[in-house]
Every structure is written in structure tokens, then in C-alpha cells.
Design an enzyme around this catalytic site. Structure first.
Site, PDB file in Angstrom:
ATOM      1  N   LYS A 184       0.835  -1.203   0.000  1.00  0.00           N
ATOM      2  CA  LYS A 184       0.000   0.000   0.000  1.00  0.00           C
ATOM      3  C   LYS A 184       0.869   1.251   0.000  1.00  0.00           C
ATOM      4  O   LYS A 184       0.684   2.154  -0.821  1.00  0.00           O
ATOM      5  CB  LYS A 184      -0.932   0.013   1.213  1.00  0.00           C
ATOM      6  CG  LYS A 184      -1.943   1.152   1.179  1.00  0.00           C
ATOM      7  CD  LYS A 184      -2.516   1.477   2.545  1.00  0.00           C
ATOM      8  CE  LYS A 184      -1.618   2.435   3.303  1.00  0.00           C
ATOM      9  NZ  LYS A 184      -2.249   2.973   4.531  1.00  0.00           N
ATOM     10  N   ASP A 222      -6.383   0.432   0.921  1.00  0.00           N
ATOM     11  CA  ASP A 222      -6.460   0.663   2.359  1.00  0.00           C
ATOM     12  C   ASP A 222      -7.802   0.133   2.846  1.00  0.00           C
ATOM     13  O   ASP A 222      -8.517  -0.560   2.117  1.00  0.00           O
ATOM     14  CB  ASP A 222      -6.263   2.144   2.682  1.00  0.00           C
ATOM     15  CG  ASP A 222      -7.429   3.014   2.223  1.00  0.00           C
ATOM     16  OD1 ASP A 222      -8.318   2.499   1.499  1.00  0.00           O
ATOM     17  OD2 ASP A 222      -7.458   4.199   2.586  1.00  0.00           O
TER      18      ASP A 222
END
Length: 218
Positions: free
Chosen positions: A129, A148
């Protein structure tokens, strides 16, 4: 409420139907974390774990001038660094990640943040991420899709994936979105998740894509 897409083609069609609505609703592509270079971005992204971007921006306003490069983080007093970032939460682990990341950048990459996914995910505190955030926003490289908690939740509710593991969610989104949208599309899902499709109580009555959402409340 629409039927839940089951095949890849149906998910591609769903993404295409959602696109113009999300683009119109969330036209601003400005990242909500403040930064002026790639090191600042990776630091801010590490600090943003389980913390609001607003709080991170308050902390980095004084943090960035104090630690202008990777060497400064690497040589920082651990307890002092912890105090500097305390209000972001989990400050001991975050300080450890920041110093580990900075030391590797200094020792293995000559003080400059690496520019590939393979190298970035080797840095302490940097998973896919964070690496995707840095690559797409600092280097203009779409190597993957940021996933996320908002992207994971919203993409599942909208029928773009049936997965819950972030890696598998990213894989599904990469399969249904053209590469040139790998930055913009998930960012719009993040904004939608923050403003409308909230975790505990989504505001389906005010949702611009409710008619296309298989999870929308009647």
C-alpha cells in the site's frame, strides 16, 4: 440496488458504469497528505496508519524541517523521535519503522528512496500500500493499486471484488481497471468511503452510486 457482479466481464462493466459518477463526484485528485518530496511522502504514509491525514499533517509540519533527509531519521535519538510523532498513535512501532527505513535507504540506496516496488517493499514499514502511494504520487508510476481499509470495504460493497485480503483485492482491481486508472480510481473509492460509504453506517440515502450498488440499503 443492482445484482452483484459475478464474472470478470460483469465487474469490468460495473467499474465502467461507476467511473463517470465517481469522477463527477470526486474530481480533486490532490493527495490529502502534505509532502514536498518522496521521502516526506513515505514518512507521512507510514505515520498515517490508523491515524487521520489531518493529524499526520499537523505532526509533519514540524517533523519534516527537523529531519530533512534519511540520514537525519537514521541518526535520531529513538525516544526523541517517538515523542515527535507520539500523537499519531503506535508511535514506538512507527519510530522503529521510520529509523529502519531510513537506515536502509542510507546504507543500501545511497540516501535516495528507491523507485521500484521490489526495492520499496524491502524497507521496514513499507508494504505494497505504502509503496503504491509513493510510486504513483511521487514518481508517477502505476505499478499497482492502493488498497487501504476504505478501498477494501467500498470495492467489496460495490461488487468489484469478493475478496477481503488486501493483496487479493488489489489483484482483482488491477484486473478490472486499465493501468492508467490505477491511481485515480482507488483514490475516489477512498474519498467515497470517508464521506459516504462509511464503515459502520453507510449513508446509502445520499450515495450517488446507490442504484449501481449491490450492497445498498433499500
Amino acid at each position: 440496488m443492482s445484482a452483484r457482479p459475478k464474472t470478470k466481464k460483469q465487474r469490468v462493466d460495473q467499474a465502467n458504469r461507476l467511473r463517470p459518477i465517481l469522477e463527477a463526484e470526486y474530481p480533486d485528485m490532490t493527495l490529502s497528505l502534505d509532502f514536498t518530496n518522496e521521502l516526506e511522502l513515505v514518512v507521512a504514509t507510514i505515520l498515517s496508519a490508523q491515524c487521520t491525514d489531518e493529524r499526520v499533517n499537523q505532526v509533519t509540519k514540524s517533523l519534516f524541517p527537523k529531519y530533512p533527509d534519511a540520514e537525519a531519521y537514521a541518526k535520531a535519538d529513538p525516544e526523541e523521535l517517538q515523542e515527535d510523532i507520539r500523537s499519531t498513535g503506535f508511535f514506538r512501532n512507527k519510530a522503529k519503522s521510520l529509523q529502519g527505513m531510513a537506515r536502509m535507504v542510507v546504507e543500501d540506496f545511497g540516501g535516495a528512496l528507491p523507485r521500484t516496488m521490489e526495492e520499496l517493499v524491502k524497507l521496514p514499514g513499507v508494504a505494497r500500500k505504502t509503496a503504491n502511494v509513493v510510486l504513483s504520487n511521487a514518481f508517477g508510476v502505476n505499478e499497482g493499486v492502493v488498497v487501504d481499509t476504505h478501498v477494501k470495504r467500498v470495492s467489496h460493497r460495490l461488487g468489484l471484488t469478493d475478496e477481503t485480503d488486501p493483496i487479493k483485492v488489489e489483484r482483482d482491481l488491477m484486473a478490472v481497471l486499465p493501468r492508467e486508472e490505477w491511481r485515480e480510481y482507488p483514490w475516489r473509492l477512498i474519498l467515497h468511503g470517508r464521506r459516504v460509504c462509511k464503515s459502520r453506517k453507510p449513508v446509502c440515502s445520499d450515495c450517488p452510486v446507490a442504484e449501481l450498488c449491490p450492497s445498498a440499503e433499500a
